[in-house]
Design a protein around this motif. Structure first.
Motif, PDB file in Angstrom:
ATOM      1  N   SER A   1      46.360  40.851 -48.666  1.00 54.98           N
ATOM      2  CA  SER A   1      46.423  39.439 -48.262  1.00 54.98           C
ATOM      3  C   SER A   1      47.053  39.318 -46.881  1.00 54.98           C
ATOM      4  CB  SER A   1      47.185  38.624 -49.304  1.00 54.98           C
ATOM      5  OG  SER A   1      48.508  39.065 -49.385  1.00 54.98           O
ATOM      6  N   GLN A   2      47.981  40.242 -46.588  1.00 59.11           N
ATOM      7  CA  GLN A   2      48.567  40.235 -45.241  1.00 59.11           C
ATOM      8  C   GLN A   2      47.505  40.475 -44.183  1.00 59.11           C
ATOM      9  OE1 GLN A   2      52.273  42.135 -45.106  1.00 59.11           O
ATOM     10  NE2 GLN A   2      52.713  40.763 -43.410  1.00 59.11           N
ATOM     11  N   LYS A   3      46.635  41.467 -44.498  1.00 59.37           N
ATOM     12  CA  LYS A   3      45.549  41.767 -43.563  1.00 59.37           C
ATOM     13  C   LYS A   3      44.692  40.537 -43.341  1.00 59.37           C
ATOM     14  CE  LYS A   3      44.520  46.597 -44.157  1.00 59.37           C
ATOM     15  NZ  LYS A   3      43.642  47.478 -44.930  1.00 59.37           N
ATOM     16  N   ASN A   4      44.337  39.918 -44.481  1.00 60.51           N
ATOM     17  CA  ASN A   4      43.496  38.733 -44.377  1.00 60.51           C
ATOM     18  C   ASN A   4      44.198  37.632 -43.595  1.00 60.51           C
ATOM     19  OD1 ASN A   4      41.407  39.866 -45.723  1.00 60.51           O
ATOM     20  ND2 ASN A   4      42.063  39.116 -47.728  1.00 60.51           N
ATOM     21  N   ALA A   5      45.496  37.552 -43.837  1.00 60.92           N
ATOM     22  CA  ALA A   5      46.264  36.539 -43.122  1.00 60.92           C
ATOM     23  C   ALA A   5      46.220  36.796 -41.624  1.00 60.92           C
ATOM     24  CB  ALA A   5      47.711  36.535 -43.607  1.00 60.92           C
ATOM     25  N   ASP A   6      46.266  38.100 -41.272  1.00 52.50           N
ATOM     26  CA  ASP A   6      46.168  38.448 -39.851  1.00 52.50           C
ATOM     27  C   ASP A   6      44.909  37.864 -39.235  1.00 52.50           C
ATOM     28  OD1 ASP A   6      48.484  39.701 -39.838  1.00 52.50           O
ATOM     29  OD2 ASP A   6      47.715  41.753 -39.856  1.00 52.50           O
ATOM     30  N   LEU A   7      43.815  38.051 -39.973  1.00 56.47           N
ATOM     31  CA  LEU A   7      42.543  37.520 -39.500  1.00 56.47           C
ATOM     32  C   LEU A   7      42.620  36.007 -39.358  1.00 56.47           C
ATOM     33  CD1 LEU A   7      39.800  38.983 -38.945  1.00 56.47           C
ATOM     34  CD2 LEU A   7      39.011  37.929 -41.057  1.00 56.47           C
ATOM     35  N   GLY A   8      43.194  35.389 -40.372  1.00 49.29           N
ATOM     36  CA  GLY A   8      43.343  33.934 -40.342  1.00 49.29           C
ATOM     37  C   GLY A   8      44.157  33.499 -39.139  1.00 49.29           C
ATOM     38  N   LYS A   9      45.251  34.262 -38.918  1.00 47.54           N
ATOM     39  CA  LYS A   9      46.114  33.942 -37.773  1.00 47.54           C
ATOM     40  C   LYS A   9      45.332  34.030 -36.469  1.00 47.54           C
ATOM     41  CE  LYS A   9      50.752  35.196 -39.092  1.00 47.54           C
ATOM     42  NZ  LYS A   9      51.581  36.404 -39.214  1.00 47.54           N
ATOM     43  N   TYR A  10      44.519  35.090 -36.377  1.00 47.03           N
ATOM     44  CA  TYR A  10      43.753  35.289 -35.152  1.00 47.03           C
ATOM     45  C   TYR A  10      42.834  34.094 -34.908  1.00 47.03           C
ATOM     46  CZ  TYR A  10      40.227  37.126 -32.009  1.00 47.03           C
ATOM     47  OH  TYR A  10      39.359  37.290 -30.977  1.00 47.03           O
TER      48      TYR A  10
ATOM     49  N   GLU B   1      43.162  31.096 -36.056  1.00 49.67           N
ATOM     50  CA  GLU B   1      43.992  29.940 -35.706  1.00 49.67           C
ATOM     51  C   GLU B   1      44.345  29.981 -34.226  1.00 49.67           C
ATOM     52  OE1 GLU B   1      47.672  29.246 -38.027  1.00 49.67           O
ATOM     53  OE2 GLU B   1      46.231  29.155 -39.676  1.00 49.67           O
ATOM     54  N   ALA B   2      44.747  31.178 -33.809  1.00 47.35           N
ATOM     55  CA  ALA B   2      45.153  31.332 -32.406  1.00 47.35           C
ATOM     56  C   ALA B   2      44.008  30.982 -31.477  1.00 47.35           C
ATOM     57  CB  ALA B   2      45.609  32.767 -32.160  1.00 47.35           C
ATOM     58  N   MET B   3      42.817  31.434 -31.851  1.00 44.17           N
ATOM     59  CA  MET B   3      41.662  31.141 -31.000  1.00 44.17           C
ATOM     60  C   MET B   3      41.437  29.631 -30.892  1.00 44.17           C
ATOM     61  SD  MET B   3      40.552  33.761 -29.674  1.00 44.17           S
ATOM     62  CE  MET B   3      38.973  33.267 -29.013  1.00 44.17           C
ATOM     63  N   ALA B   4      41.523  28.957 -32.034  1.00 48.94           N
ATOM     64  CA  ALA B   4      41.323  27.509 -32.025  1.00 48.94           C
ATOM     65  C   ALA B   4      42.361  26.844 -31.137  1.00 48.94           C
ATOM     66  CB  ALA B   4      41.401  26.973 -33.447  1.00 48.94           C
ATOM     67  N   LEU B   5      43.600  27.336 -31.301  1.00 47.25           N
ATOM     68  CA  LEU B   5      44.695  26.775 -30.520  1.00 47.25           C
ATOM     69  C   LEU B   5      44.443  26.962 -29.018  1.00 47.25           C
ATOM     70  CD1 LEU B   5      47.222  25.588 -31.919  1.00 47.25           C
ATOM     71  CD2 LEU B   5      48.468  27.559 -30.997  1.00 47.25           C
ATOM     72  N   LEU B   6      43.982  28.172 -28.710  1.00 50.74           N
ATOM     73  CA  LEU B   6      43.705  28.495 -27.313  1.00 50.74           C
ATOM     74  C   LEU B   6      42.691  27.528 -26.720  1.00 50.74           C
ATOM     75  CD1 LEU B   6      43.849  30.631 -24.972  1.00 50.74           C
ATOM     76  CD2 LEU B   6      41.905  31.700 -26.035  1.00 50.74           C
ATOM     77  N   LYS B   7      41.652  27.290 -27.488  1.00 55.66           N
ATOM     78  CA  LYS B   7      40.607  26.384 -27.030  1.00 55.66           C
ATOM     79  C   LYS B   7      41.200  25.007 -26.747  1.00 55.66           C
ATOM     80  CE  LYS B   7      35.910  27.329 -28.462  1.00 55.66           C
ATOM     81  NZ  LYS B   7      35.043  27.343 -29.637  1.00 55.66           N
ATOM     82  N   GLN B   8      41.985  24.555 -27.708  1.00 51.73           N
ATOM     83  CA  GLN B   8      42.584  23.239 -27.577  1.00 51.73           C
ATOM     84  C   GLN B   8      43.433  23.157 -26.312  1.00 51.73           C
ATOM     85  OE1 GLN B   8      44.817  22.218 -31.008  1.00 51.73           O
ATOM     86  NE2 GLN B   8      43.080  21.173 -31.985  1.00 51.73           N
ATOM     87  N   GLU B   9      44.257  24.190 -26.153  1.00 44.63           N
ATOM     88  CA  GLU B   9      45.178  24.202 -25.030  1.00 44.63           C
ATOM     89  C   GLU B   9      44.429  24.132 -23.705  1.00 44.63           C
ATOM     90  OE1 GLU B   9      48.973  26.995 -24.386  1.00 44.63           O
ATOM     91  OE2 GLU B   9      48.356  26.558 -26.426  1.00 44.63           O
TER      92      GLU B   9
END
Lengths: 355, 334
Positions: A170-179, A181-189
């Protein structure tokens, strides 16, 4: 009945697998055996199955029979006790596959080790073989009780390990999720920065204009042109500066988020080093001639052909025939073909071709 | 006259260069044998045209096949190795290609990857492009006529219906192409069609590769119109200028054109670009349909899973089996 079948809109089963040969067989398949509701007459109905016995029952029947608690399967001669919350939608057309997938899911939740948990490949393969044995036994009803018992025992014994493994996964999957999220955030920023800059630009421009007006009103006439030129220059300088700034910020943001993901991407691009050639290098790029349209002045410009046509009374007349046009025929093709054929042999050397 | 005599002499000499080993199949006008080129030991297929069966000499399609295959040499077009006549029959020596795309589509055990489909379509389009730039219409494109060589190369075959693009004013027959792959202008009886009919067929084959089932299976010619327009909308003067002038056009049932979303659902595995190419190749108006050059330059082929190398494409599994376990010779039915 037959007519109804033909009229059925294509979108109902768009994958096209069934609509071609929907026979009587198909009709029976689309009917709930309990309440005899037909899928054809009520297209909104859905079938559900229960992993206990895999008998197909329509949704409304499930609601009716099982809403008061566990009840026996209504199929004659089945009688397994089913619960409503275990009912699910059928994913695979073949129930055998559906069943096997369910078993696989169950088993792999318990046997959840991956290759990295083993020291060598042989051990891992043994482990996988073991899983396959269990799945096969459960699926085909061979020693079901024994296998189930063994499975339960394994689960009891390895409870901690399984949990731990689950955590790691689940940690691994969370990593993917985090990534993500980060991409979405980047776009927004990026967007917000861009917007802010635009607003600033606008303000600046308005301010400049005001200043310019002020200056003009305060100075004498012969100076005004100079002042305007000066202001324009400033504007250009500033806009190019802004562009550079924007680029810089963008690249900074990219770097911030991409540091760890860039490694994976490079590998995939390495694989396809040889460029793709759609024609396999076999294409005549250079035409031996140039198409210079020369329509006679007195001839009325023919239909939709703006260019690429010659004066040829016969062909030009055909181009007015709607039957020709409707079939996709265009007079340009005729001229093109004639010219292509005329130049076809140029650049072809028989000696070379022969060898 | 003299030239024909010398031709016969040459033919007689080449006749002994080939052996006919085994009958592989029989069509209406020809028998196909598996043979060998004795000088090079190369396996070939020999198509023996039945003569004498027809009062007016050789069958048209045999002549067409010889005429056009002789002209063309391309990686993705079947090679006509030789032609000879023996004992009152005409023999075409063709490249031996044991498999066709229809067999692969029907073989349930094979799974098509998106890159495999891309590779087959790419090779088909290259073959079609080669025909078209030589102004030859194939007119019978269907999975059954796309043969696969042992090395995985796909080759257009069966030029029995092929012809060169008509001269202006010349009528072409609209009764060509197997029904399911027939372009709408042909269904309307157009007699001045263009290369676009082949592109339509390729588009339908593309769709069939995705669905693994025929895309527009009409039961008869009238039903074909209905099926086609049910799937792609009924053409009108707006989206296809001059369509109403075609001989067999009479407004049938009017179906609305499918929305992009509907098509997306229909080809759930297709990427946006693949969908785009299908849409371009199956435009109802032949003038809106893309040409083979445009199709080959489409972004779909540049998109990421790249076309599979021919040598890595899926092959028929039965062949391997029969090689491994010798006894069951029954597998070869024909």
């Amino acid at each position: 009945m037959l007519e109804g079948k033909v009229d059925k809109p294509l979108s109902n089963n768009t994958d096209g697998n069934h609509n071609t040969n929907m026979s009587l067989d198909g009709r029976v398949k689309d009917m709930c055996p309990i309440c005899k509701t037909d899928k054809y007459l009520s297209p909104n109905m859905n079938f559900l199955i229960n992993p206990e016995c895999y008998h197909k029952i329509c949704e409304s029947c499930v609601d009716r029979i099982f809403s008061l608690g566990p009840a026996p399967c209504p199929y004659p001669g089945c009688g397994k006790i089913l619960r409503q919350n275990k009912f699910k939608k059928q994913v695979f057309e073949d129930l055998g596959i559906e069943k096997e997938i369910d078993i696989r899911k169950r088993v792999s939740a318990i046997y959840n080790k991956t290759q990295e948990d083993f020291e060598n490949l042989q051990d891992y393969n043994k482990y996988l073989e073991n899983i396959e044995d269990i799945v096969f036994n459960l699926n085909n009803g061979i020693n079901v009780e024994e296998t189930q018992a063994a499975l339960n025992k394994y689960e009891q014994e390895h409870k901690l390990e399984i949990l731990e493994k689950n955590m790691r996964e689940s940690q691994k999957n969370a990593d993917l999720g985090k990534y993500r999220e980060a991409m979405a955030l980047l776009k927004q920023e990026k967007l917000s920065i861009q917007k802010q800059m635009e607003i600033e630009d606008q303000e600046y421009q308005a301010q400049q204009k005001q200043e310019l007006l002020n200056k003009l009103s305060n100075s004498d006439n012969n100076n005004s042109e100079d002042i305007i030129a000066q202001a324009n220059l400033n504007m250009i300088k500033r806009s190019s500066l802004r562009k550079r700034q924007l680029q810089q910020i963008n690249s900074q943001l990219d770097q911030k988020y991409h540091l760890d993901s860039s490694g994976g991407k490079k590998k995939s691009s390495d694989k396809s080093k040889t460029p793709f050639t759609p024609f396999n290098g076999d294409r005549d790029l250079i035409k031996a001639y140039k198409f210079l349209p020369a329509v006679a002045e007195n001839e009325p410009a023919v239909s939709d052909s703006k260019a690429e046509t010659y004066y040829d009374p016969f062909v030009n007349k055909l181009a007015l025939d709607k039957q020709y046009l409707g079939a996709g025929w265009r007079q340009q093709y005729i001229f093109k073909k004639a010219l292509d054929e005329a130049f076809l042999g140029i650049g072809c050397f028989i000696e070379k071709e022969k060898s | 006259m003299t030239s024909t005599i010398t031709n016969v002499q040459v033919a007689n000499s080449t006749c002994s260069n080939y052996s006919k080993d085994r009958k592989v199949g029989e069509g209406t006008y020809a028998v196909v044998y598996l043979g060998k080129q004795l000088s090079t030991d190369r396996r070939t297929a020999i198509k023996e045209i039945k003569t004498g069966l027809f009062k007016d000499g050789l069958d048209m399609s045999a002549l067409r096949e010889v005429k056009y295959l002789q002209e063309m040499k391309h990686e993705n077009v079947i090679e006509l190795i030789d032609v000879f006549s023996a004992s009152n029959s005409l023999n075409l020596v063709l490249e031996y290609l044991p498999c066709d795309l229809e067999m692969l589509i029907k073989e349930q055990s094979i799974i098509f990857k998106p890159s495999d489909i891309k590779s087959w379509i790419l090779m088909t389009l290259r073959g079609v492009h080669h025909c078209h730039r030589n102004f030859i219409l194939h007119r019978d494109l269907k999975p059954n006529n796309l043969l696969i060589s042992p090395s995985g190369q796909l080759k257009l075959a069966d030029f029995g219906l092929a012809r060169s693009l008509g001269n202006p004013g010349e009528d072409l027959t609209s009764n060509v192409v197997t029904r399911w792959y027939r372009a709408p202008e042909l269904l309307f009886g157009a007699r001045h069609y263009t290369e676009a009919i082949d592109i339509w067929a390729v588009g339908i084959i593309f769709a069939e590769l995705m669905l693994r089932t025929p895309y527009l299976p009409g039961k008869d010619d009238v039903d074909q119109l209905d099926v086609t327009f049910r799937a792609l909308g009924t053409p009108t003067e707006q989206n296809w200028p001059n369509v109403s002038s075609l001989p067999l056009y009479n407004s049938l049932r009017v179906y609305p054109p499918p929305s992009r979303q509907e098509l997306r659902n229909r080809f759930s595995a297709a990427t946006e670009k693949a969908l785009d190419l299908i849409i371009q190749m199956t435009q109802l108006d032949p003038n809106m349909r893309c040409a083979s050059t445009e199709a080959l330059l489409h972004d779909y082929f540049l998109e990421m899973p790249r076309a599979t190398d021919p040598s890595e494409l899926p092959q028929m599994p039965s062949k391997k089996k029969s090689e491994k376990n010798e006894p069951p010779q029954k597998k070869v039915k024909v």
